[in-house]
Design an enzyme around this catalytic site. Structure first.
Site, PDB file in Angstrom:
ATOM      1  N   HIS A   1     -16.697 -13.874   4.458  1.00 29.09           N
ATOM      2  CA  HIS A   1     -16.802 -15.062   3.603  1.00 29.09           C
ATOM      3  C   HIS A   1     -18.025 -15.879   4.003  1.00 29.09           C
ATOM      4  CE1 HIS A   1     -12.718 -14.408   2.022  1.00 29.09           C
ATOM      5  NE2 HIS A   1     -13.058 -15.261   1.083  1.00 29.09           N
TER       6      HIS A   1
ATOM      7  N   ILE B   1      -6.313  -6.500  -4.156  1.00 29.21           N
ATOM      8  CA  ILE B   1      -5.740  -5.262  -3.628  1.00 29.21           C
ATOM      9  C   ILE B   1      -6.803  -4.305  -3.073  1.00 29.21           C
ATOM     10  CG2 ILE B   1      -4.449  -3.175  -4.299  1.00 29.21           C
ATOM     11  CD1 ILE B   1      -2.680  -5.554  -3.777  1.00 29.21           C
ATOM     12  N   PRO B   2      -7.986  -4.126  -3.729  1.00 28.14           N
ATOM     13  CA  PRO B   2      -8.958  -3.209  -3.120  1.00 28.14           C
ATOM     14  C   PRO B   2      -9.301  -3.594  -1.686  1.00 28.14           C
ATOM     15  CG  PRO B   2      -9.616  -3.699  -5.358  1.00 28.14           C
ATOM     16  CD  PRO B   2      -8.434  -4.572  -5.061  1.00 28.14           C
TER      17      PRO B   2
ATOM     18  N   HIS C   1      -7.553  -5.611   0.323  1.00 26.77           N
ATOM     19  CA  HIS C   1      -6.344  -5.543   1.146  1.00 26.77           C
ATOM     20  C   HIS C   1      -6.060  -4.101   1.564  1.00 26.77           C
ATOM     21  CE1 HIS C   1      -2.413  -6.396   2.713  1.00 26.77           C
ATOM     22  NE2 HIS C   1      -1.895  -5.488   1.917  1.00 26.77           N
TER      23      HIS C   1
ATOM     24  N   ASN D   1      -1.906  -9.944  -1.725  1.00 22.13           N
ATOM     25  CA  ASN D   1      -1.696  -9.461  -3.081  1.00 22.13           C
ATOM     26  C   ASN D   1      -2.745  -9.844  -4.110  1.00 22.13           C
ATOM     27  OD1 ASN D   1       1.096  -8.078  -3.194  1.00 22.13           O
ATOM     28  ND2 ASN D   1       1.374  -9.849  -1.883  1.00 22.13           N
ATOM     29  N   TRP D   2      -3.628 -10.790  -3.783  1.00 25.18           N
ATOM     30  CA  TRP D   2      -4.551 -11.218  -4.848  1.00 25.18           C
ATOM     31  C   TRP D   2      -5.710 -10.256  -4.994  1.00 25.18           C
ATOM     32  CZ3 TRP D   2      -9.580 -13.061  -5.457  1.00 25.18           C
ATOM     33  CH2 TRP D   2     -10.329 -13.211  -4.290  1.00 25.18           C
TER      34      TRP D   2
END
Lengths: 416, 416
Positions: free
Chosen positions: B345, B309-310, B312, B306-307
C-alpha cells in the site's frame, strides 16, 4: 497429497453480483444505507450547528400543528372521535335484536366519521394543514377499523344462524356465538382501536410478555428519526417554497426527489417498523407483519400489495373479496381497490390544504397503466429499478404539484 | 368453511426488518443504491451542463497521466515490463537443469521488478502521480504473478522428484512432469499474465465460450462508470485542494468521506466486477470469484479476507501457508501478511507522490488492533456497521493526510 492440492486453486464459478449466481443476501447493504444516512446527517447537523447554532425551535414545530396555542381544534377532534367508537359498539350490542336498523345506524355513523372532520377542517380557519392531515388520518384509520368491526360481527351472526339452520350438531357453535357477544365490551373495543391493525378479529394472537429492551430500542429509534431527520428535512424543504422559481421545474423536481424520497423512507421505518412494533409490544399484539419485502418488488402491483400490510389486508378482506363474491371480475375489483385508495389519498391531502386539485387521485390512478407497462415489458432487476424510479420520481412530482398550487394560491395573492 | 376462515386473519410473526426474523434478502436495496447513484449523478450532470456547458475535457484527462504528450514514460515502462516476463519464462525453461542459479536469477528479476519502475518514477520528472501509480500497480501485479509462477513450477519439480523417489508405480507421474514442461510456452505465460488472477496453475478452468451479450454489458458498465462517475468526482474533489483551509480539518474529513467512499465503491464495482469479468469472458477464464460477500462482514478480518479474492488467494497460497509450514504461529503469520500488504500500500502511494510519510502503511497496521477490538466487542449488525464506518472514515483520513502533505509540499513552496 497436500503438494498436489496446492497446485490447483481455481474452479468454475460466477461472481456474486452477477445475476446468474442467484445470490441475494445483502443485509450488509442495508446497514451501509443506515450508516451513510446517519453520517451524512451528522455532517449537516455539525455544519448547521457551527454556522447558525441550535436551530430546532420547539415552538416552531408546535406551530406547524397549531395556529393559536389556546385553541386546539385538532386535539379536540381526536378526542371527539371516541363518540363514534362508542356508537359503533352500542349499535353492535343492540344488533343482536334488529339487523336493518343497526345497519342504517352503522352507515350514518361511518358517513359522519368521514364528513364531520372534513367539514370542521374546511370551515374552522385555525386548523393548520399539518394538524388537519393528522386529524383526517386518525379518522380514516378509525373508519377502516369500524367498517371491519361491523363486517366481522355480521359474519359471526351469519355463521351462527347458518349453523343453527343445520340443527347444531354440537355445542361448539353455540359457544362461538357466545364468544362473539362476550367480545362486545369497551375493553376489547379499545384494544382493537389502539392495536396496529385495521382488521377486527375475535381473538388476536398475543405475544407472551412485553420485552422491555425491544420497547426501548423502538422508542429510541422513533425519537432519533424525529429529531435528527424529520424536523431538519422538513425545515430545509420549506426554503425552496419561499423563493419558488417556476421556470426551472424539472431541475427542481430532481432536487426535491432525493430528500423527499429519503424522508419517505425514514417515515416508513419510523411508522411501519418502530412505532407499530412499539405499540404492538406494548399491547402484546402478536402479528408484527406490518410490511413485506416490497424493496424486492419487480412489479408495481407487488409493491402496492406489500408495502402497507394493514391497509392491504383490510382491502383484501373487506373490499376486494366481497366484490369477487358478488360476481365482479378480478380486473374490475382490482381497479375498484385502486379507485378507493386514490379517493383516500386525495381526501387526506386536498381537505387539509383546502385545495381540490386531484393530483393525488390521478397519481394513484396512473399506477394502473404503469403496473401494466412494468409487468408487461420489464423483468427482474430492471422491473425492480423501474419500481424504485417510479417511487423516487413519481411521488415528489405529485408533491411538487401541490406545493406549486399552494404557493400560487397563497403567496401570489398576497403579492398582488 | 370459508366464512369461518375469514374471521381469523392474524398470526404470531416478527417484522422482516427485526433481526429476530432472520430475513436477509435485500437484493432490492442494492438496486435502490444504484438508482440513487445514477439519479443524483444525473442531477449534478444536468446542473453542471446548464451552468457551465460540457466540462469533461479529454485533453485534461490525458494530462492527468502525461505531462508532456510527446514523452510517454509510463507507457514505455509498461512495454518494458514484458522483458521481466520473458526472463521468468526462460529461467524456468533452464531450471530443469540447474536449480540454484535459476533461483538466484528469479530473485534478481523479481527485485528489479519492484525497484526499477520505482527508480524511474522517482527520477524522471515527467512522470505524473497518476501515471506513476498506474505503472507501479502494473509492476506489482506482475511481481505477484511471477512469484506465483516460480513457486508453482518449483512445486511441480518437487512433486515429480518425490514421485520419482517412490520408484514411479505408474506412468501418470511421468506425464505430470511432462505437462508442467509443456506449459512453459510463451502463449501459456501471456495467458497467465493477462488472466484475472494472481495464482498460477497448470490448467486453468475454462468457460465453454465467449458470451457476447455478457461482454457488452460489462463493457457498457465500465464506460458508464468512467464517464459518469470517476471523472466528475475526481474533478470536483480537485477543487477543495485549491482552497485548502487547514483549520477545519474534521468537518473537511466528513465532507471528503462520502464522495471518497462512493468513488471507492464505484471503483470496486468497475474493477472487480465489470473489468475483471470482461477480461475473464474474453479469455474464457472460468473462475469468476473476484470477491466474496464482504458487504456482510461482521469483523474486520472477514472484510480483508473477502473483498479482494485474487490478492487474498495469493497471500494464502504463497505467503501465509508457506510461513505456517516453516513453523511460524498463526498470529505471527497473519501479522506478516498485514505487514506485507501495508508495505505494498505504501509502495503504491508514496513512490508516485514522491513523498515518504508512512500514512498508508500505518493505516494498514492500524487494522490489526481494530480487528481485535471489533471481533472482541461487537457482534452481528453492530460489527457490520463498525466495519462500514472504518471503511467510510478510515480511508479518507489517510487520503486527507497525503492530500494535506502534498499541498504543503507543493503549493506552500510556490507561495513562499
Amino acid at each position: 497429497p497436500p503438494l498436489g492440492q496446492r497446485l490447483s486453486c481455481h474452479k468454475i464459478q460466477e461472481s456474486l453480483l452477477s445475476s446468474a449466481s442467484g445470490y441475494n443476501n445483502y443485509r450488509g447493504i442495508l446497514n451501509w444505507c443506515v450508516v451513510m444516512l446517519v453520517l451524512s446527517n451528522a455532517r449537516l447537523f455539525l455544519e448547521n450547528l457551527l454556522r447558525y447554532g441550535v436551530l430546532v425551535d420547539p415552538i416552531q414545530v408546535i406551530s406547524l400543528f397549531l395556529n393559536d396555542p389556546y385553541s386546539w381544534p385538532a386535539a379536540c377532534l381526536v378526542i371527539v372521535s371516541n363518540v363514534f367508537v362508542l356508537v359503533a359498539l352500542y349499535t353492535e350490542r343492540q344488533l343482536s335484536f334488529s339487523e336493518l336498523v343497526g345497519y342504517l345506524v352503522h352507515c350514518i355513523n361511518m358517513a359522519t366519521i368521514l364528513t364531520f372532520p372534513a367539514a370542521v377542517v374546511l370551515l374552522v380557519p385555525s386548523v393548520t394543514p399539518a394538524g388537519g392531515a393528522f386529524v383526517l388520518g386518525v379518522y380514516t384509520i378509525l373508519f377502516l377499523k369500524l367498517y371491519s368491526y361491523k363486517d366481522v360481527n355480521m359474519w359471526c351472526r351469519e355463521l351462527s344462524t347458518a349453523k343453527a339452520k343445520k340443527l347444531a350438531r354440537s355445542l361448539s357453535c353455540e359457544s362461538q356465538t357466545h364468544t362473539y357477544i362476550q367480545k362486545l365490551t369497551g375493553g376489547d373495543m379499545f384494544y382493537f382501536v389502539f392495536a396496529p391493525t385495521l382488521c377486527y378479529e375475535l381473538n388476536f394472537p398475543r405475544s407472551p410478555k412485553i420485552r422491555m429492551s425491544f420497547l426501548l430500542r423502538r422508542l429510541f429509534e422513533m425519537v432519533r428519526c424525529l429529531i435528527s431527520w424529520m424536523i431538519p428535512v422538513i425545515q430545509s424543504s420549506m426554503k425552496p417554497l419561499e423563493d419558488m422559481d417556476l421556470s426551472r421545474m424539472f431541475e427542481r423536481l430532481l432536487r426535491l426527489a432525493v430528500p423527499n424520497h429519503l424522508l419517505w423512507l425514514v417515515f416508513f421505518y419510523c411508522f411501519f417498523h418502530s412505532s407499530m412494533n412499539f405499540t404492538a409490544e406494548l399491547l402484546r399484539f402478536g402479528d408484527r407483519q406490518f410490511y413485506k419485502d416490497w424493496w424486492n418488488s419487480e412489479t408495481v402491483t407487488y409493491f402496492w400489495q406489500n408495502w402497507n400490510i394493514p391497509v392491504h389486508k383490510w382491502c383484501l378482506r373487506h373490499f376486494y373479496k366481497p366484490l369477487l363474491r358478488r360476481g365482479f371480475s378480478k380486473i374490475v375489483s382490482q381497479s375498484a381497490v385502486f379507485f378507493l385508495s386514490a379517493f383516500f389519498h386525495e381526501y387526506l391531502v386536498s381537505v387539509p390544504l383546502r385545495m381540490f386539485r386531484l393530483w393525488a387521485f390521478m397519481g394513484m390512478m396512473v399506477q394502473l397503466p404503469l403496473a401494466w407497462f412494468v409487468g408487461r415489458f420489464l423483468r427482474g432487476n430492471y422491473g425492480n429499478a423501474a419500481v424504485w424510479i417510479s417511487l423516487i420520481i413519481g411521488q415528489p412530482f405529485a408533491v411538487l404539484m401541490y406545493v406549486h398550487d399552494y404557493y400560487v394560491l397563497h403567496y401570489r395573492q398576497e403579492a398582488d
